[in-house]
Scaffold this motif. Structure first.
Motif, PDB file in Angstrom:
ATOM      1  N   LEU A  70       0.492  -1.204   0.371  1.00 56.12           N
ATOM      2  CA  LEU A  70       0.343  -0.447   0.000  1.00 56.12           C
ATOM      3  C   LEU A  70       0.983   1.065   0.248  1.00 56.12           C
ATOM      4  N   ALA A  71       0.633   2.149  -1.221  1.00 55.37           N
ATOM      5  CA  ALA A  71       1.521   2.887  -1.186  1.00 55.37           C
ATOM      6  C   ALA A  71       0.306   4.847  -0.963  1.00 55.37           C
ATOM      7  N   PRO A  72       1.069   5.663  -0.633  1.00 59.28           N
ATOM      8  CA  PRO A  72       0.273   7.000  -0.883  1.00 59.28           C
ATOM      9  C   PRO A  72      -0.034   7.658  -1.710  1.00 59.28           C
ATOM     10  N   GLN A  73      -1.911   7.579  -2.384  1.00 55.05           N
ATOM     11  CA  GLN A  73      -2.909   8.046  -3.963  1.00 55.05           C
ATOM     12  C   GLN A  73      -2.520   9.460  -4.209  1.00 55.05           C
ATOM     13  N   ASP A  74      -2.800  10.134  -4.535  1.00 49.80           N
ATOM     14  CA  ASP A  74      -4.080  11.079  -4.852  1.00 49.80           C
ATOM     15  C   ASP A  74      -4.860  10.848  -4.021  1.00 49.80           C
ATOM     16  N   PHE A  75      -5.117   9.333  -4.454  1.00 51.96           N
ATOM     17  CA  PHE A  75      -7.367  10.089  -3.488  1.00 51.96           C
ATOM     18  C   PHE A  75      -7.429   8.531  -2.313  1.00 51.96           C
ATOM     19  N   LYS A  76      -7.681   8.966  -1.028  1.00 54.68           N
ATOM     20  CA  LYS A  76      -7.654   8.134  -0.485  1.00 54.68           C
ATOM     21  C   LYS A  76      -8.314   6.836  -0.816  1.00 54.68           C
ATOM     22  N   LEU A  77     -10.051   7.134  -1.628  1.00 53.60           N
ATOM     23  CA  LEU A  77     -10.825   6.302  -1.590  1.00 53.60           C
ATOM     24  C   LEU A  77      -9.903   5.451  -3.038  1.00 53.60           C
ATOM     25  N   GLN A  78      -8.853   5.486  -3.714  1.00 57.86           N
ATOM     26  CA  GLN A  78      -7.962   4.790  -4.361  1.00 57.86           C
ATOM     27  C   GLN A  78      -7.328   3.708  -3.133  1.00 57.86           C
ATOM     28  N   GLU A  79      -6.616   4.195  -2.374  1.00 54.42           N
ATOM     29  CA  GLU A  79      -5.823   3.442  -0.812  1.00 54.42           C
ATOM     30  C   GLU A  79      -6.741   2.837  -0.783  1.00 54.42           C
ATOM     31  N   TRP A  80      -7.938   3.569  -0.556  1.00 55.27           N
ATOM     32  CA  TRP A  80      -9.694   1.752   0.138  1.00 55.27           C
ATOM     33  C   TRP A  80      -9.462   0.989  -1.054  1.00 55.27           C
ATOM     34  N   VAL A  81      -9.212   1.011  -1.794  1.00 56.37           N
ATOM     35  CA  VAL A  81      -9.468  -0.234  -2.868  1.00 56.37           C
ATOM     36  C   VAL A  81      -8.231  -0.293  -2.847  1.00 56.37           C
ATOM     37  N   ASP A  82      -6.577  -0.253  -2.973  1.00 55.72           N
ATOM     38  CA  ASP A  82      -5.495  -0.679  -3.397  1.00 55.72           C
ATOM     39  C   ASP A  82      -5.215  -1.702  -2.050  1.00 55.72           C
ATOM     40  N   LEU A  83      -5.855  -1.399  -1.024  1.00 58.56           N
ATOM     41  CA  LEU A  83      -6.014  -2.209   0.585  1.00 58.56           C
ATOM     42  C   LEU A  83      -7.040  -3.690   0.045  1.00 58.56           C
ATOM     43  N   ALA A  84      -7.937  -3.414  -0.703  1.00 58.42           N
ATOM     44  CA  ALA A  84      -8.715  -4.808  -0.813  1.00 58.42           C
ATOM     45  C   ALA A  84      -7.920  -5.489  -1.883  1.00 58.42           C
ATOM     46  N   ARG A 116     -10.249 -10.909  13.503  1.00 61.85           N
ATOM     47  CA  ARG A 116      -9.162  -9.573  13.174  1.00 61.85           C
ATOM     48  C   ARG A 116     -10.381  -8.495  12.105  1.00 61.85           C
ATOM     49  N   TRP A 117     -11.752  -9.337  11.612  1.00 58.83           N
ATOM     50  CA  TRP A 117     -12.164  -8.109  11.278  1.00 58.83           C
ATOM     51  C   TRP A 117     -12.854  -6.771  11.354  1.00 58.83           C
ATOM     52  N   PRO A 118     -12.760  -6.772  13.081  1.00 64.13           N
ATOM     53  CA  PRO A 118     -12.488  -5.196  13.104  1.00 64.13           C
ATOM     54  C   PRO A 118     -11.397  -3.916  12.765  1.00 64.13           C
ATOM     55  N   ASP A 119     -10.198  -5.292  12.675  1.00 62.06           N
ATOM     56  CA  ASP A 119      -9.550  -4.406  13.032  1.00 62.06           C
ATOM     57  C   ASP A 119      -9.313  -3.465  10.978  1.00 62.06           C
ATOM     58  N   TRP A 120      -9.671  -4.816  10.677  1.00 64.51           N
ATOM     59  CA  TRP A 120      -9.784  -4.292   8.626  1.00 64.51           C
ATOM     60  C   TRP A 120     -11.136  -3.275   8.611  1.00 64.51           C
ATOM     61  N   ILE A 121     -11.546  -3.078   9.313  1.00 65.29           N
ATOM     62  CA  ILE A 121     -12.931  -2.221   9.749  1.00 65.29           C
ATOM     63  C   ILE A 121     -12.609  -0.852   9.432  1.00 65.29           C
ATOM     64  N   SER A 122     -11.477  -1.239  11.134  1.00 67.59           N
ATOM     65  CA  SER A 122     -10.699   0.331  11.375  1.00 67.59           C
ATOM     66  C   SER A 122     -10.094   0.765  10.763  1.00 67.59           C
ATOM     67  N   LEU A 123      -9.630   0.217   9.741  1.00 64.06           N
ATOM     68  CA  LEU A 123      -8.432   0.724   8.635  1.00 64.06           C
ATOM     69  C   LEU A 123      -8.975   1.322   7.766  1.00 64.06           C
ATOM     70  N   GLY A 124     -10.275   0.582   7.214  1.00 57.79           N
ATOM     71  CA  GLY A 124     -11.412   1.182   6.394  1.00 57.79           C
ATOM     72  C   GLY A 124     -11.632   2.123   6.234  1.00 57.79           C
ATOM     73  N   GLN A 125     -12.329   2.250   7.342  1.00 56.41           N
ATOM     74  CA  GLN A 125     -13.086   3.632   8.291  1.00 56.41           C
ATOM     75  C   GLN A 125     -11.978   4.700   8.604  1.00 56.41           C
ATOM     76  N   GLU A 126     -11.000   4.679   8.185  1.00 54.52           N
ATOM     77  CA  GLU A 126      -9.751   5.688   8.604  1.00 54.52           C
ATOM     78  C   GLU A 126      -9.680   6.071   7.090  1.00 54.52           C
ATOM     79  N   LEU A 127      -9.617   5.822   6.325  1.00 53.11           N
ATOM     80  CA  LEU A 127      -9.292   5.612   5.532  1.00 53.11           C
ATOM     81  C   LEU A 127     -10.330   6.436   4.387  1.00 53.11           C
ATOM     82  N   LEU A 128     -11.779   6.199   4.812  1.00 51.37           N
ATOM     83  CA  LEU A 128     -13.117   6.379   3.841  1.00 51.37           C
ATOM     84  C   LEU A 128     -13.712   7.477   4.557  1.00 51.37           C
ATOM     85  N   THR A 129     -13.152   8.021   5.731  1.00 52.97           N
ATOM     86  CA  THR A 129     -13.017   9.083   6.632  1.00 52.97           C
ATOM     87  C   THR A 129     -12.595  10.316   6.094  1.00 52.97           C
ATOM     88  N   GLU A 130     -11.269  10.124   6.322  1.00 50.03           N
ATOM     89  CA  GLU A 130     -10.395  10.886   5.000  1.00 50.03           C
ATOM     90  C   GLU A 130     -10.706  11.207   3.953  1.00 50.03           C
TER      91      GLU A 130
END
Length: 217
Positions: A70-84, A116-130
């Motif tokens: 995972l690397a920084p992208q122009d869009f945080k939404l892209q990072e969320w997609v990249d994670l999955a 570890r699903w709560p951790d994945w949810i939390s990580l995704g929520q952080e990216l989506l919130t930003e």
């Protein structure tokens, strides 16, 4: 220092062998004795790192939430997609990740160990919130709900794909995003997102290249 490195290496070997057994046999049928026989390690050598099967399983689960590639992208939404997409690409290639999911969907193991699903949810929520703060999401989108539902959908897609030998998980997750993103992404951002099945492989290769030491000219 050498002894510490050896211990880290041995612990990794143990975890990877345990992951293979959890994948092949499930939590119930995996035994400490079977693991010792598989990796040709003394009981004392194993107990230095893990004394019970439950500790082994927790060790495998601790390896589940990683952001390799995972690397920084122009869009945080892209990072969320990249994670999955990265997880979908790595899963068939990394027994530790596969075992973590196997343990999570196993009812008995899940009741004993949690997931570890709560951790994945939390990580995704952080990216989506930003992403929402940057205006990348439609106004009605709730980051917490979206992150939770995506983890559930991703897991369901993975479980079904596992039973269909002619389907590729990266391609299936790519299709999932093609359905999801038009309902959450702002129009200007949606057109610029890359959800291709090959994206994760490209990201990992780029990460490997950047990590290689530069050669003297």
């Amino acid at each position: 220092m050498v002894r510490q490195e050896r211990a880290i290496h041995t612990r990794r070997i143990i975890l990877e062998a345990a992951a293979e057994m959890f994948n092949e046999l499930g939590y119930d049928a995996t035994t400490i004795g079977g693991l010792i026989e598989r990796i040709q390690l003394t009981r004392g050598g194993l107990y230095f790192h893990f004394t019970t099967k439950e500790q082994l399983a927790r060790g495998v689960l601790d390896e589940a939430v990683t952001m390799e590639g995972l690397a920084p992208q122009d869009f945080k939404l892209q990072e969320w997609v990249d994670l999955a997409l990265l997880l979908a690409y790595r899963l068939p290639r990394e027994p530790l990740l596969g075992a973590a999911i196997r343990l999570s969907v196993d009812i008995k193991a899940r009741g004993l160990l949690g997931t570890r699903w709560p951790d994945w949810i939390s990580l995704g929520q952080e990216l989506l919130t930003e992403a929402k703060e940057r205006g990348e999401l439609l106004v009605h989108v709730d980051p917490g709900d979206t992150a939770r539902l995506l983890v559930g959908a991703w897991t369901g897609v993975q479980q079904i794909t596992e039973t269909l030998p002619d389907r590729d998980l990266s391609e299936e997750i790519s299709c999932l995003f093609e359905l999801v993103l038009p309902n959450i992404a702002s129009a200007g951002v949606l057109a610029k997102l890359d959800t291709s099945p090959q994206r994760a492989e490209r990201l990992l290769k780029a990460a490997e290249s950047s990590a290689e030491p530069s050669r003297p000219t």
